[in-house]
Design an enzyme around this catalytic site. Structure first.
Site, PDB file in Angstrom:
ATOM      1  CG  LEU A  76      -1.878  -1.002   1.094  1.00 20.70           C
ATOM      2  CD1 LEU A  76      -2.789  -1.048   2.480  1.00 20.70           C
ATOM      3  CD2 LEU A  76      -2.939  -0.886   0.254  1.00 20.70           C
ATOM      4  NE  ARG A  77       5.056   0.789  -3.474  1.00 18.08           N
ATOM      5  CZ  ARG A  77       5.934  -0.317  -3.462  1.00 18.08           C
ATOM      6  NH1 ARG A  77       6.508  -0.767  -2.383  1.00 18.08           N
ATOM      7  NH2 ARG A  77       6.269  -1.058  -4.279  1.00 18.08           N
ATOM      8  CG  HIS A 119       7.321 -13.317  -4.634  1.00 15.83           C
ATOM      9  ND1 HIS A 119       8.463 -13.657  -3.825  1.00 15.83           N
ATOM     10  CD2 HIS A 119       7.220 -11.799  -3.954  1.00 15.83           C
ATOM     11  CE1 HIS A 119       9.264 -13.015  -3.048  1.00 15.83           C
ATOM     12  NE2 HIS A 119       8.479 -11.695  -3.296  1.00 15.83           N
ATOM     13  CG  ASP A 160       4.965  -9.082  -4.902  1.00 22.65           C
ATOM     14  OD1 ASP A 160       5.057  -7.953  -4.301  1.00 22.65           O
ATOM     15  OD2 ASP A 160       6.214  -9.317  -5.322  1.00 22.65           O
ATOM     16  CG  PHE A 177      13.511  -5.323  -8.293  1.00 22.47           C
ATOM     17  CD1 PHE A 177      13.931  -6.361  -9.414  1.00 22.47           C
ATOM     18  CD2 PHE A 177      14.518  -4.793  -7.865  1.00 22.47           C
ATOM     19  CE1 PHE A 177      14.998  -6.731  -9.530  1.00 22.47           C
ATOM     20  CE2 PHE A 177      16.072  -5.120  -7.988  1.00 22.47           C
ATOM     21  CZ  PHE A 177      16.188  -5.832  -8.970  1.00 22.47           C
ATOM     22  N   GLY A 178       9.326  -4.540  -9.347  1.00 22.87           N
ATOM     23  CA  GLY A 178       7.802  -4.602  -9.025  1.00 22.87           C
ATOM     24  C   GLY A 178       6.835  -4.188 -10.013  1.00 22.87           C
TER      25      GLY A 178
HETATM   26 ZN   LIG Z   1       8.922  -9.841  -2.141  1.00 20.82          ZN
END
Ligand SMILES: [Zn+2]
Length: 421
Positions: free
Chosen positions: A62-63, A230, A303, A321-322
């Site tokens: 959710l940052r 993951h 994720d 990343f992400g």
């Molecule tokens: Zn992770």
């Protein structure tokens, strides 16, 4: 506002009870009821649609607090509701990280008004720096259902063992981002042919698999419930399968992107196909699909990891990343897994309901008389083209823009947010 509803004509899929049939569902004050108990119910025709237990995503960023330009509690939970989820587990790698009861309490207080139920995980280590154990007992008292340092994991096995011993006494699972930084350092995608061709430094499968092996051994010794996030590699899948056969208390998750894509996606999508762990090869993808079908992997988790377009525009080597995924996970899995006959609908629903809920020790989502009526309504027939500009999430960083899907979440029905009625 009427409190009683009679949902008529839906195909009801309730994996816990092995139900897959057309039936009416009565809800009285948010609880599954008998139709004759309803008081002037609102009749809702849902024929042609599929009514399931509420979908749960145990891997959401959710940052909030700290990176509100990427996502907020409000935008993230709106995105979850729009994507068809009724419950989420937020990861603790916020700024500052979720390593004190006060921070947990503050977030949980704000989350009361969210359209979905928010569970907050807490850090394994102070400052999430991987050096010193958090006060897990105090965090447990604050009500967290899981501990994690997601984004990384303690690199020292001795510290991880100490954490897992403590978590075992609290009966709270350790949720593990399996990455040995000494092997992944500098790698921006999977170490394979594709990385060689593109000229990027890769991360080998062993970066994940060493930690999977280490922490399975520690789970066996400590009795701690271990959850592997993951999973990306066929070797990890094989270790999880044999650990479960040995009775070690371990579970695993797969993301839609590792189930649907390989490292070749980097050629087309660049940083929007950059995540940790990286997309791997076709044989890894096939192993993951086999594992969700045979029960080795018991849940799909997104994720969901929002970043800004400016950050993702920095190129493969410098972009973070992400990728985001909570608004498209259900359409993508319906289309690419169920729609291609790789998995049954009942099994797919179970991977989004009973599987993740078991990890968090929540009621499994059985649609039984007297249980809380928390539901996700699917429309299997709806054609849906992914348009990242329509996302309620602030994140647009994913490779799916323009993808054609058949089937999506029509709405969630959780007494908080009935998006379509
Ligand atoms: Zn992770």
């Amino acid at each position: 506002m009427p409190m009683d509803f009679l949902y008529k004509g839906a195909r009801v899929i309730d994996p816990v009870n092995a139900v897959d049939e057309i039936r009416d569902i009565a809800v009285h004050n948010g609880i599954f009821a008998r139709p004759d108990e309803l008081v002037e119910p609102t009749i809702v025709n849902v024929s042609g649609k599929v009514l399931c237990p509420g979908f749960t995503d145990v891997h959401v960023h959710l940052r909030d607090p700290g990176q509100l330009h990427k996502e907020t509690l409000e935008t993230g939970t709106d995105a979850a509701a729009a994507g068809g989820f009724t419950s989420i587990l937020a990861m603790p790698n916020t700024i500052p990280p979720m390593d004190t009861p006060e921070r947990i309490a503050e977030l949980m207080q704000r989350a009361v008004s969210a359209p979905v139920r928010v569970y907050q995980s807490a850090c394994l280590t102070k400052g999430r720096d991987g050096l010193e154990m958090s006060d897990l007992e105090a965090l447990a008292k604050a009500g967290v259902p899981a501990f994690s340092d997601d984004g990384s994991t303690p690199q020292q096995a001795g510290l991880m063992r100490q954490i897992m011993e403590k978590a075992a006494t609290l009966n709270i699972p350790v949720i593990d981002h399996c990455e040995d930084k000494s092997l992944s350092a500098g790698g921006v995608m999977h170490a394979g042919e594709c990385a060689k061709r593109l000229g990027f430094k890769g991360q080998p499968r062993s970066a994940e698999e060493l930690i999977v092996a280490r922490d399975i051994m520690l789970a066996a010794e400590t009795g701690c419930r271990l959850h592997l996030q993951h999973l990306s590699s066929k070797g990890s899948v094989a270790m999880l399968r044999s650990a479960k056969a040995m009775g070690i208390p371990v579970s695993g998750e797969a993301t839609p992107h590792h189930l649907l894509l390989t490292d070749k996606a980097v050629e087309n999508f660049g940083p929007n196909a950059k995540m940790a762990p990286p997309l791997r090869e076709e044989e890894d993808r096939q192993a993951l699909i086999e594992a969700i079908c045979d029960g080795t992997i018991s849940m799909i988790a997104t994720d969901h990891a929002p970043h800004t377009q400016q950050e993702k525009a920095k190129g493969m080597e410098n972009a973070p990343f992400g990728i985001v995924g909570i608004e498209v996970a259900i359409p993508l899995c319906l289309t690419e897994l169920y729609g291609k006959d790789l998995i049954t609908l009942q099994k797919l629903v179970s991977l989004f309901t009973a599987g993740p809920r078991e990890l968090l020790k929540l009621p499994l989502g059985a649609m039984n008389y007297g249980e809380r009526a928390d539901m996700t309504l699917l429309d299997l027939e709806q054609d849906f083209a992914v348009n990242t500009l329509d996302f309620l999430s602030k994140g647009r960083n994913c490779p799916y823009h323009g993808w054609s899907c058949k089937g999506k979440a029509y709405s969630i029905l959780n007494g908080i947010y009935n998006s379509s009625f």
